[in-house]
Design an enzyme around this catalytic site. Structure first.
Site, PDB file in Angstrom:
ATOM      1  N   ALA A 162       0.832  -1.209   0.000  1.00  0.00           N
ATOM      2  CA  ALA A 162       0.000   0.000   0.000  1.00  0.00           C
ATOM      3  C   ALA A 162       0.868   1.262   0.000  1.00  0.00           C
ATOM      4  O   ALA A 162       0.664   2.189  -0.799  1.00  0.00           O
ATOM      5  CB  ALA A 162      -0.913  -0.017   1.224  1.00  0.00           C
TER       6      ALA A 162
ATOM      7  N   GLU B 213      10.059  -5.600  -4.788  1.00  0.00           N
ATOM      8  CA  GLU B 213       8.861  -6.259  -4.242  1.00  0.00           C
ATOM      9  C   GLU B 213       8.851  -7.706  -4.725  1.00  0.00           C
ATOM     10  O   GLU B 213       8.808  -7.953  -5.926  1.00  0.00           O
ATOM     11  CB  GLU B 213       7.609  -5.512  -4.727  1.00  0.00           C
ATOM     12  CG  GLU B 213       6.297  -6.262  -4.530  1.00  0.00           C
ATOM     13  CD  GLU B 213       6.009  -6.637  -3.079  1.00  0.00           C
ATOM     14  OE1 GLU B 213       5.949  -5.735  -2.234  1.00  0.00           O
ATOM     15  OE2 GLU B 213       5.842  -7.846  -2.801  1.00  0.00           O
TER      16      GLU B 213
ATOM     17  N   CYS C 147      -3.911  -2.734  11.598  1.00  0.00           N
ATOM     18  CA  CYS C 147      -5.347  -2.557  11.818  1.00  0.00           C
ATOM     19  C   CYS C 147      -5.795  -3.162  13.147  1.00  0.00           C
ATOM     20  O   CYS C 147      -6.386  -4.251  13.185  1.00  0.00           O
ATOM     21  CB  CYS C 147      -6.186  -3.113  10.686  1.00  0.00           C
ATOM     22  SG  CYS C 147      -7.886  -2.506  10.831  1.00  0.00           S
TER      23      CYS C 147
ATOM     24  N   LYS D 295      -1.314   1.248  12.774  1.00  0.00           N
ATOM     25  CA  LYS D 295      -0.768   0.864  11.471  1.00  0.00           C
ATOM     26  C   LYS D 295      -1.900   0.472  10.519  1.00  0.00           C
ATOM     27  O   LYS D 295      -2.472  -0.613  10.646  1.00  0.00           O
ATOM     28  CB  LYS D 295       0.206  -0.313  11.656  1.00  0.00           C
ATOM     29  CG  LYS D 295       1.431   0.062  12.489  1.00  0.00           C
ATOM     30  CD  LYS D 295       2.335  -1.113  12.717  1.00  0.00           C
ATOM     31  CE  LYS D 295       3.476  -0.788  13.659  1.00  0.00           C
ATOM     32  NZ  LYS D 295       4.383   0.260  13.192  1.00  0.00           N
TER      33      LYS D 295
ATOM     34  N   CYS E  24      -9.560   3.595  11.212  1.00  0.00           N
ATOM     35  CA  CYS E  24      -9.945   2.197  11.339  1.00  0.00           C
ATOM     36  C   CYS E  24     -11.463   2.106  11.178  1.00  0.00           C
ATOM     37  O   CYS E  24     -12.198   2.503  12.088  1.00  0.00           O
ATOM     38  CB  CYS E  24      -9.514   1.689  12.721  1.00  0.00           C
ATOM     39  SG  CYS E  24      -9.686  -0.079  12.861  1.00  0.00           S
TER      40      CYS E  24
HETATM   41  C1  LIG Z   1      -7.268  -8.325   8.245  1.00  0.00           C
HETATM   42  C2  LIG Z   1      -6.753  -6.937   7.987  1.00  0.00           C
HETATM   43  C3  LIG Z   1      -7.636  -5.880   8.010  1.00  0.00           C
HETATM   44  C4  LIG Z   1      -7.180  -4.590   7.779  1.00  0.00           C
HETATM   45  N1  LIG Z   1      -8.102  -3.576   7.777  1.00  0.00           N
HETATM   46  C5  LIG Z   1      -7.702  -2.320   7.449  1.00  0.00           C
HETATM   47  C6  LIG Z   1      -8.658  -1.270   7.319  1.00  0.00           C
HETATM   48  O1  LIG Z   1      -9.867  -1.476   7.474  1.00  0.00           O
HETATM   49  N2  LIG Z   1      -8.215  -0.039   6.984  1.00  0.00           N
HETATM   50  C7  LIG Z   1      -6.884   0.207   6.761  1.00  0.00           C
HETATM   51  O2  LIG Z   1      -6.556   1.350   6.426  1.00  0.00           O
HETATM   52  N3  LIG Z   1      -5.949  -0.761   6.906  1.00  0.00           N
HETATM   53  C8  LIG Z   1      -6.320  -2.017   7.230  1.00  0.00           C
HETATM   54  N4  LIG Z   1      -5.393  -3.026   7.317  1.00  0.00           N
HETATM   55  C9  LIG Z   1      -3.955  -2.685   7.374  1.00  0.00           C
HETATM   56  C10 LIG Z   1      -3.326  -2.388   6.033  1.00  0.00           C
HETATM   57  O3  LIG Z   1      -3.517  -3.450   5.126  1.00  0.00           O
HETATM   58  C11 LIG Z   1      -1.829  -2.141   6.238  1.00  0.00           C
HETATM   59  O4  LIG Z   1      -1.668  -1.196   7.267  1.00  0.00           O
HETATM   60  C12 LIG Z   1      -1.190  -1.594   4.972  1.00  0.00           C
HETATM   61  O5  LIG Z   1      -1.250  -2.570   3.954  1.00  0.00           O
HETATM   62  C13 LIG Z   1       0.252  -1.157   5.252  1.00  0.00           C
HETATM   63  O6  LIG Z   1       0.914  -0.812   4.076  1.00  0.00           O
HETATM   64  P1  LIG Z   1       2.483  -1.166   3.916  1.00  0.00           P
HETATM   65  O7  LIG Z   1       2.816  -0.779   2.521  1.00  0.00           O
HETATM   66  O8  LIG Z   1       3.241  -0.603   5.050  1.00  0.00           O
HETATM   67  O9  LIG Z   1       2.562  -2.746   4.067  1.00  0.00           O
HETATM   68  P2  LIG Z   1       1.985  -3.830   3.044  1.00  0.00           P
HETATM   69  O10 LIG Z   1       0.822  -3.298   2.307  1.00  0.00           O
HETATM   70  O11 LIG Z   1       1.829  -5.078   3.830  1.00  0.00           O
HETATM   71  O12 LIG Z   1       3.157  -3.993   1.986  1.00  0.00           O
HETATM   72  C14 LIG Z   1       4.451  -4.405   2.335  1.00  0.00           C
HETATM   73  C15 LIG Z   1       5.092  -4.986   1.076  1.00  0.00           C
HETATM   74  O13 LIG Z   1       6.493  -5.209   1.337  1.00  0.00           O
HETATM   75  C16 LIG Z   1       6.860  -6.422   0.722  1.00  0.00           C
HETATM   76  N5  LIG Z   1       8.034  -6.958   1.412  1.00  0.00           N
HETATM   77  C17 LIG Z   1       8.090  -7.649   2.572  1.00  0.00           C
HETATM   78  N6  LIG Z   1       9.341  -8.045   2.839  1.00  0.00           N
HETATM   79  C18 LIG Z   1      10.117  -7.564   1.835  1.00  0.00           C
HETATM   80  C19 LIG Z   1      11.500  -7.645   1.548  1.00  0.00           C
HETATM   81  N7  LIG Z   1      12.345  -8.321   2.327  1.00  0.00           N
HETATM   82  N8  LIG Z   1      11.957  -7.035   0.422  1.00  0.00           N
HETATM   83  C20 LIG Z   1      11.115  -6.362  -0.396  1.00  0.00           C
HETATM   84  N9  LIG Z   1       9.773  -6.269  -0.172  1.00  0.00           N
HETATM   85  C21 LIG Z   1       9.292  -6.862   0.927  1.00  0.00           C
HETATM   86  C22 LIG Z   1       5.628  -7.320   0.886  1.00  0.00           C
HETATM   87  O14 LIG Z   1       5.629  -8.359  -0.088  1.00  0.00           O
HETATM   88  C23 LIG Z   1       4.488  -6.326   0.699  1.00  0.00           C
HETATM   89  O15 LIG Z   1       4.022  -6.283  -0.635  1.00  0.00           O
HETATM   90  C24 LIG Z   1      -5.815  -4.343   7.512  1.00  0.00           C
HETATM   91  C25 LIG Z   1      -4.928  -5.411   7.451  1.00  0.00           C
HETATM   92  C26 LIG Z   1      -5.382  -6.710   7.671  1.00  0.00           C
HETATM   93  C27 LIG Z   1      -4.417  -7.866   7.562  1.00  0.00           C
END
Ligand SMILES: Cc1cc2nc3c(=O)[nH]c(=O)nc-3n(C[C@H](O)[C@H](O)[C@H](O)COP(=O)(O)OP(=O)(O)OC[C@H]3O[C@@H](n4cnc5c(N)ncnc54)[C@H](O)[C@@H]3O)c2cc1C
Length: 425
Positions: free
Chosen positions: A21, A43, A169, A312, A347
């Site tokens: 995201a 990624e 979340c 988060k 949330c």
């Molecule tokens: C059940 C559930 C319900 C949720 N409900 C909500 C909601 O209602 N509203 C809301 O706003 N949020 C919600 N969330 C939370 C939201 O999905 C996350 O907060 C959000 O996706 C965070 O974004 P991010 O990019 O930090 O992490 P992510 O979207 O998880 O992306 C991280 C990326 O990094 C990659 N990665 C990992 N390790 C490595 C590595 N070593 N090298 C390179 N890439 C790597 C992964 O493959 C992934 O694609 C929910 C989550 C869950 C699981």
């Protein structure tokens, strides 16, 4: 599969670690501001998931395939996609290494690899998930099983847990519980009980929303057990073992379950923890307002892996991305970093199949509603926003680096100002 070991070095002006995201949103916004940037996204995953949708899958509202896209279709056209895992970070040398051996050198680094799920920290959990009533919406692999379990639940005790660690979340463990409770009440007699077993001490960290949620559990007759930290699942005997904090210390308590939804412990990804870029708790150590790294000024961090002291969520990442973009471009132009993040997060707390509280707040725990409505109230409109509007905004606006406040929120705001809080939505 035979892995080829590639020891070459490539250089990019900007390297983004993680195409989730936060990573895709930031890349799309950067390239909108300057399409000539030489930018790579590292990624490993072939697919991109809208994780907030997994709550809807667990509640039987939508199928899992509604919330997945090919990663290649969300990577901005002008970005280079490197499909591999980052294994080590060397900020002194401005480079990182990949699982297949390649080194990537960068001028600027943006870290957003998300949060790591530590299933293994609960004894018996990894081997019992996905069968015998043990499930979790925190994995794409089990969200559909959550719904299967709820649908097939006949009688007994349904437990919903919450761990001691920060999680993504924080509301998700109770959203699925309210839907399950409503579903059970529609079909079952009195032979069931729903239990929220949390390592915390209250329903929600923000006082204004906690008060509403306490009312919801009371109205639904849900049993709450606080300071209960799940440490083991005994699948054979269907027992959940909790470390319970009491006046006398910590004691192990066993509770029988007929179904259990586990919110597992989570932490920063191991390669971040082991790098010089981590703070004492392992998170990417950034300034809470500018999102610049506290020791390496050409590094920025956002999303779940960051040290930002807020809840988060993808909604938080949506507000963090423009701050990183503006401050990184300022840094590149040797200008002061002016953009500031206020801790905004959101949330959407589903409280049933026709209601949700849109819990938006900032670093100080102040409600920050996007619309001029009392945000602490359960509303059908907010349930519809969670189910229909937010996924659409994610795929069509956020990941494309587009704002939506002007063309979506402003007209709604005008409508609401005309009708005010009298509108029963
Ligand atoms: C059940 C559930 C319900 C949720 N409900 C909500 C909601 O209602 N509203 C809301 O706003 N949020 C919600 N969330 C939370 C939201 O999905 C996350 O907060 C959000 O996706 C965070 O974004 P991010 O990019 O930090 O992490 P992510 O979207 O998880 O992306 C991280 C990326 O990094 C990659 N990665 C990992 N390790 C490595 C590595 N070593 N090298 C390179 N890439 C790597 C992964 O493959 C992934 O694609 C929910 C989550 C869950 C699981």
């Amino acid at each position: 599969m035979l892995l080829t070991h590639d020891n070459s070095v490539s250089h990019y002006q900007i390297a983004i670690v993680g195409g989730g995201a936060a990573g895709i949103t930031t890349a799309a916004q950067l390239l909108k501001q300057n399409s000539c940037l030489d930018l790579a996204i590292i990624e490993p995953s072939q697919k991109h998931y809208y994780q907030p949708g997994w709550t809807l899958v667990g509640g039987g509202i939508a199928p899992i395939n509604q919330f997945v896209r090919e990663e290649k279709d969300v990577i901005p056209k002008r970005a280079k996609w490197i499909q591999d895992y980052v294994t080590t970070l060397d900020p002194e040398q401005n480079c990182l290494t990949l699982a297949q051996g390649q080194t990537i050198a960068y001028d600027y680094l943006i870290l957003c690899p998300g949060i790591q799920i530590d299933w293994h920290l609960i004894k018996g959990l990894p081997e019992s998930l996905g069968k015998g009533g043990v499930t979790s919406n925190y994995s794409k692999d089990y969200a559909s099983y959550t719904w299967e379990t709820i649908k097939n639940f006949q009688e007994g005790t349904a437990i919903f847990t919450y761990p001691t660690t920060p999680i993504k979340c924080g509301g998700a463990p109770q959203k699925v519980m309210y839907m399950a409770d409503e579903y059970f009440k529609r079909g079952l007699g009195k032979n069931h009980q729903v239990m929220f077993c949390s390592a915390g001490t209250k329903m929600f960290g923000v006082a204004a929303y906690n008060a509403t949620l306490e009312g919801v559990v009371k109205r639904r007759g849900i049993i709450t057990k606080f300071q209960h930290n799940l440490k083991e699942i005994k699948a054979d005997s269907k027992e959940a073992i909790f470390d319970v904090t009491t006046d006398k210390g910590i004691e192990a308590v066993s509770i029988h379950y007929d179904m259990i939804h586990v919110a597992p412990p989570m932490s920063s990804p191991d390669f971040i923890k082991q790098s010089p870029l981590a703070n004492d708790q392992g998170w990417v150590d950034v300034n809470p307002y500018t999102l610049q790294h506290n020791r390496y000024p050409n590094v920025f961090g956002l999303g779940d892996a960051s040290s930002l002291p807020t809840s988060k969520t993808a909604a938080a990442a949506r507000k963090q991305a423009p701050v990183v973009v503006q401050n990184l471009l300022s840094k590149m132009n040797r200008q002061p970093l002016m953009a500031q993040y206020d801790g905004y997060t959101c949330c959407p707390l589903i409280t049933g199949y026709r209601s949700a509280i849109m819990a938006e707040f900032d670093y100080d725990g102040n409600p920050t509603p996007s619309l001029p409505l009392d945000p602490t109230k359960e509303r059908y409109s907010m349930f519809l926003a969670k189910v229909y509007a937010l996924p659409w905004i994610y795929w069509h606006r956020m990941l494309k680096g587009e704002g939506f406040e002007a063309d979506i929120f402003q007209p709604i705001n005008q409508l609401l100002q005309t009708f005010g809080n009298d509108l029963k939505i």
